[in-house]
Design a protein around this motif. Structure first.
Motif, short mmCIF file in Angstrom:
data_model
loop_
_atom_site.label_atom_id
_atom_site.label_comp_id
_atom_site.label_asym_id
_atom_site.label_seq_id
_atom_site.Cartn_x
_atom_site.Cartn_y
_atom_site.Cartn_z
N GLN A 41 0.84 -1.19 0.00
CA GLN A 41 0.00 0.00 0.00
C GLN A 41 0.88 1.25 0.00
O GLN A 41 1.98 1.24 0.57
N LEU A 42 0.36 2.31 -0.61
CA LEU A 42 1.06 3.59 -0.65
C LEU A 42 0.12 4.66 -0.11
O LEU A 42 -1.01 4.82 -0.61
N LEU A 43 0.59 5.38 0.90
CA LEU A 43 -0.21 6.42 1.54
C LEU A 43 0.50 7.76 1.38
O LEU A 43 1.67 7.90 1.74
N PHE A 44 -0.20 8.74 0.83
CA PHE A 44 0.35 10.08 0.69
C PHE A 44 -0.16 10.99 1.81
O PHE A 44 -1.37 11.10 2.03
N GLY A 45 0.78 11.62 2.51
CA GLY A 45 0.44 12.57 3.55
C GLY A 45 1.12 13.90 3.33
O GLY A 45 1.61 14.19 2.24
N HIS A 46 1.16 14.73 4.39
CA HIS A 46 1.78 16.06 4.34
C HIS A 46 1.19 16.88 3.20
O HIS A 46 1.90 17.50 2.40
N ILE A 47 -0.12 16.92 3.14
CA ILE A 47 -0.85 17.55 2.04
C ILE A 47 -1.10 19.02 2.36
O ILE A 47 -1.61 19.37 3.43
N SER A 48 -0.73 19.89 1.43
CA SER A 48 -0.86 21.33 1.64
C SER A 48 -2.31 21.72 1.87
O SER A 48 -3.24 21.20 1.23
N ALA B 14 -3.96 10.59 2.58
CA ALA B 14 -4.23 10.53 4.02
C ALA B 14 -5.24 11.60 4.42
O ALA B 14 -5.32 12.67 3.81
N TYR B 15 -5.99 11.31 5.46
CA TYR B 15 -6.80 12.30 6.15
C TYR B 15 -6.73 12.01 7.64
O TYR B 15 -6.39 10.89 8.04
N ASP B 16 -7.02 12.99 8.44
CA ASP B 16 -6.87 12.84 9.89
C ASP B 16 -7.79 11.75 10.42
O ASP B 16 -8.97 11.66 10.05
N TYR B 17 -7.22 10.89 11.25
CA TYR B 17 -7.87 9.75 11.88
C TYR B 17 -8.07 8.56 10.94
O TYR B 17 -8.75 7.60 11.29
N LEU B 18 -7.49 8.63 9.76
CA LEU B 18 -7.49 7.45 8.89
C LEU B 18 -6.73 6.33 9.60
O LEU B 18 -5.70 6.54 10.22
#
Length: 308
Positions: free
Chosen positions: A266-273, A295-299
């Motif tokens: 799996q690939l998760l992208f975070g640190h989203i502007s 990603a989103y908060d509480y995922l």
């Protein structure tokens, strides 16, 4: 094993995204959580989960920019009064982290009721953490920023009761003794336990990036290869690769191309502007399809065995 997002944003928090903090939930495996980065308001985020601060015994800081560390002093102080009294804590991070925390505590007159140890990480570092192997890899950012790769130990295969019965050993407490031994005796014979076990179950691997430009070095890709979960920053979502590189960050399509030669689960992208609105986010998610998740908060992501 689960991966929990407490903050998915970059730089400045928004109404929907706090800045970066993650938790690797290994409670089933070792009854602990690993905290990765400690953004401002971390304590409040934890209050909205079932995470117990006293079960966080290892903290991993990717780099010293404020959106990744401003929540650390508050978390350390609160942990002292949330079941953490006397429970040791180890904090891993770049040079300067220990001095910053100690100065913050000194100036604010703060004190802890548990021992804390700091481990200064370095490029290609390797650490034994509660049976897990954790590797640190220096990324490409405006300050020293690290990726942490968490590698679970392999699990012994199952005991083959049929083979044991064939040599005259019936089920009972002796099976546990055999499984925990390298060799065992029965009658006049000595046997290798490995001959009576199925192949070992491969341990899981989770790679979590700090802020970084895209890295295409062979040793980096080799380290990531076979990961069950890769967590990578995506400060720039689409079409701004030059700007991303200029500001020491990554753009999502460039990351996908860079990782295409390797295998991962799996690939998760975070640190989203926070400059991207909901419509833009939805459009990117639709184009990503099953290649990756934003990603989103509480995922919360479950990481099964053999997910690659």
């Amino acid at each position: 094993m689960k991966f929990k997002v407490l903050g998915s944003g970059a730089g400045i928090p928004s109404r929907t995204r706090n800045t970066q903090s993650f938790v690797l939930d290994v409670v089933e495996e070792i009854n602990q959580y690993f905290l990765i980065d400690a953004s401002e308001a971390l304590q409040h985020r934890i209050l909205n989960t079932t995470i117990r601060p006293s079960k966080i015994k290892h903290v991993f800081i990717t780099h010293l920019h404020g959106d990744h560390i401003f929540g650390l002093p508050g978390f350390l102080s609160s942990r002292a009064h949330q079941g953490g009294e006397g429970v040791p804590l180890v904090v891993y991070g770049p040079p300067g982290l220990k001095e910053w925390v100690e100065m913050t505590f000194k100036v604010s007159g703060s004190h802890l009721n548990y021992p804390i140890r700091f481990v200064e990480v370095f490029h290609n570092g390797e650490y034994d953490v509660e049976g897990f192997t954790v590797k640190s890899y220096l990324l490409d950012h405006a300050v020293d920023s690290f990726m942490y790769v968490f590698i679970e130990p392999d699990k012994l295969g199952a005991l083959d009761s049929g083979k044991l019965k064939d040599i005259g050993i019936m089920p009972g407490p002796v099976y546990r003794e055999i499984k925990n031994s390298h060799t065992f005796r029965h009658g006049e014979e000595t046997y290798d336990t490995a001959d009576f076990l199925s192949p070992p179950v491969k341990g899981r691997k989770v790679a979590v990036h700090g802020d970084t430009r895209i890295i295409d070095r062979a040793d980096y890709l080799e380290l990531l290869d076979g990961s069950d979960l890769i967590v990578h920053e995506a400060t720039y979502l689409e079409g701004e690769q030059e700007k991303a590189h200029q500001y020491f960050h990554s753009e999502i399509n460039g990351v996908l191309r860079n990782l295409s030669p390797i295998s991962y689960g799996q690939l998760l992208f975070g640190h989203i502007s926070n400059r991207y609105d909901a419509e833009m986010i939805q459009g990117v998610e639709e184009r990503l399809g099953d290649r990756a998740v934003l990603a989103y908060d509480y995922l919360e992501i479950t990481i099964p065995r053999d997910s690659r």
